[in-house]
Design an enzyme around this catalytic site. Structure first.
Site, PDB file in Angstrom:
ATOM      1  N   GLY A  34      -2.521 -56.670  68.732  1.00 57.79           N
ATOM      2  CA  GLY A  34      -2.842 -55.165  69.154  1.00 57.79           C
ATOM      3  C   GLY A  34      -2.583 -54.611  67.965  1.00 57.79           C
ATOM      4  O   GLY A  34      -2.119 -54.980  66.777  1.00 57.79           O
ATOM      5  N   LYS A 102       2.345 -54.971  79.361  1.00 58.71           N
ATOM      6  CA  LYS A 102       1.285 -56.122  78.185  1.00 58.71           C
ATOM      7  C   LYS A 102      -0.191 -56.499  78.436  1.00 58.71           C
ATOM      8  O   LYS A 102      -0.288 -56.733  79.956  1.00 58.71           O
ATOM      9  CB  LYS A 102       1.728 -57.486  76.980  1.00 58.71           C
ATOM     10  CG  LYS A 102       3.660 -56.912  76.358  1.00 58.71           C
ATOM     11  CD  LYS A 102       3.972 -57.521  75.639  1.00 58.71           C
ATOM     12  CE  LYS A 102       2.697 -58.364  74.414  1.00 58.71           C
ATOM     13  NZ  LYS A 102       2.473 -57.725  73.588  1.00 58.71           N
ATOM     14  N   GLY A 103      -1.040 -56.340  77.622  1.00 60.29           N
ATOM     15  CA  GLY A 103      -2.361 -57.740  78.032  1.00 60.29           C
ATOM     16  C   GLY A 103      -3.319 -56.379  77.730  1.00 60.29           C
ATOM     17  O   GLY A 103      -4.529 -56.934  78.053  1.00 60.29           O
ATOM     18  N   GLU A 111       0.555 -64.362  74.165  1.00 61.51           N
ATOM     19  CA  GLU A 111       2.160 -63.305  74.289  1.00 61.51           C
ATOM     20  C   GLU A 111       2.956 -63.863  74.721  1.00 61.51           C
ATOM     21  O   GLU A 111       4.406 -64.097  74.097  1.00 61.51           O
ATOM     22  CB  GLU A 111       1.203 -61.727  74.262  1.00 61.51           C
ATOM     23  CG  GLU A 111       0.539 -61.543  73.249  1.00 61.51           C
ATOM     24  CD  GLU A 111       0.452 -59.702  73.434  1.00 61.51           C
ATOM     25  OE1 GLU A 111      -0.537 -59.702  72.937  1.00 61.51           O
ATOM     26  OE2 GLU A 111      -0.145 -59.823  75.011  1.00 61.51           O
ATOM     27  N   LYS A 129       4.404 -45.036  75.323  1.00 63.62           N
ATOM     28  CA  LYS A 129       4.877 -45.969  75.824  1.00 63.62           C
ATOM     29  C   LYS A 129       6.127 -46.558  76.580  1.00 63.62           C
ATOM     30  O   LYS A 129       6.115 -47.183  77.458  1.00 63.62           O
ATOM     31  CB  LYS A 129       4.827 -47.527  75.029  1.00 63.62           C
ATOM     32  CG  LYS A 129       4.087 -47.224  73.911  1.00 63.62           C
ATOM     33  CD  LYS A 129       1.986 -47.759  75.044  1.00 63.62           C
ATOM     34  CE  LYS A 129       0.982 -47.350  73.488  1.00 63.62           C
ATOM     35  NZ  LYS A 129       1.561 -48.805  72.458  1.00 63.62           N
TER      36      LYS A 129
END
Ligand code: 5RP
Length: 262
Positions: A34, A102-103, A111, A129
């Site tokens: 990311g 996540k993802g 991950e 976030k």
């Protein structure tokens, strides 16, 4: 160059910059995926080149592997490393217990494997976030391409009995084709709005045939480093129960930004 960075990019950068203080000579380090993790990889590359830091990196995606090699980090596979001292990665959402979604970048499977095989996981994120309850960000799940539409229907049906607000699942696309992960799978994004019982949902999802992994990282993250657009960083350690505040000077990093323009 720093003047051209948006406040969010500055926040991501300072979190990433602070995180590399945790990396010591000889460590095997999991390298996340990311835009925030990319800053961290560049900062580590700078330490390898300029300060002779000796580390081995295990990337969580082909994208990160390419960047790590580009900046001079020795890249090894997880099987070569076997176990990692530390993984540093970004997140799409984190809550007060340091549970994560996540993802967003489609790399959640590698991950999660890499983070789980590490003594410590540090998440680096801009303050945007942080959430009270996970779920506003669509939850990615990695599914096998075979029968994905059936898997999607079964997931939507299963969600009726879960503590969530919405239950629409969408196939992640890359232009007019399905997005394909590094492992050759598809991603379904679950538009849940709010996840009441993240632990329960994570377990039920992973029991479904066709679902390979989900983007809920429960009890995996140890430390979150939160970056702010004005250079402030907050390091929250869930095990120690501590919060440390710090401020980073962008000027110190001008070489890094100059490198980026090359
Ligand atoms: C990739 C991820 C990323 O860590 C997450 O999407 C955050 O990305 P960014 O740092 O670009 O905001 O989970 O699969």
């Amino acid at each position: 160059m720093t003047g051209e960075l948006s406040p969010i990019d500055k926040a991501k950068f300072v979190a990433a910059k602070r995180s590399v203080d945790y990396v010591e000579d000889g460590m095997r380090v999991g390298l996340g995926t990311g835009s925030t993790a990319a800053w961290m990889v560049r900062c580590l590359g700078e330490l390898v080149r300029d300060d002779g830091l000796k580390i081995k990196g295990v990337p969580t995606s082909t994208r990160t592997a390419e960047l790590a090699r580009e900046v001079g980090i020795e890249v090894i596979s997880l099987d070569e490393a076997k176990w990692l001292d530390l993984t540093i990665d970004g997140a799409d959402e984190f809550d007060a217990n340091l549970n994560l979604i996540k993802g967003g970048g489609g790399a959640l499977l590698q991950e999660k494997i890499v983070a789980t095989a590490s003594d410590q996981m540090i998440v680096i994120a801009d303050v945007g976030k942080e959430v009270e309850t996970l779920g506003a960000f669509p939850l990615p799940i990695e599914v096998i391409p075979f029968g994905w539409e059936t898997t999607k229907s079964l997931v939507e049906e299963m969600l009726i009995s879960m503590d969530v607000l919405g239950r629409d699942a969408t196939l992640r696309m890359n232009g007019d084709r399905p997005f394909v992960t590094d492992e050759g799978n598809y991603i379904l994004d679950l538009h849940l709005g709010r996840i009441g019982k993240a632990n329960q949902l994570a377990m039920v999802l992973n029991q479904m045939p066709g679902v390979v992994e989900n983007g809920l990282f429960i009890d995996i993250c140890d430390v979150v480093i939160v970056g702010y657009g004005d250079g402030r960083v907050e390091t929250r350690d869930i095990n120690e129960g501590t919060v440390e505040e710090d401020r980073l000077d962008f000027l110190e990093s001008e070489n890094l930004f100059t490198d980026l323009q090359d």
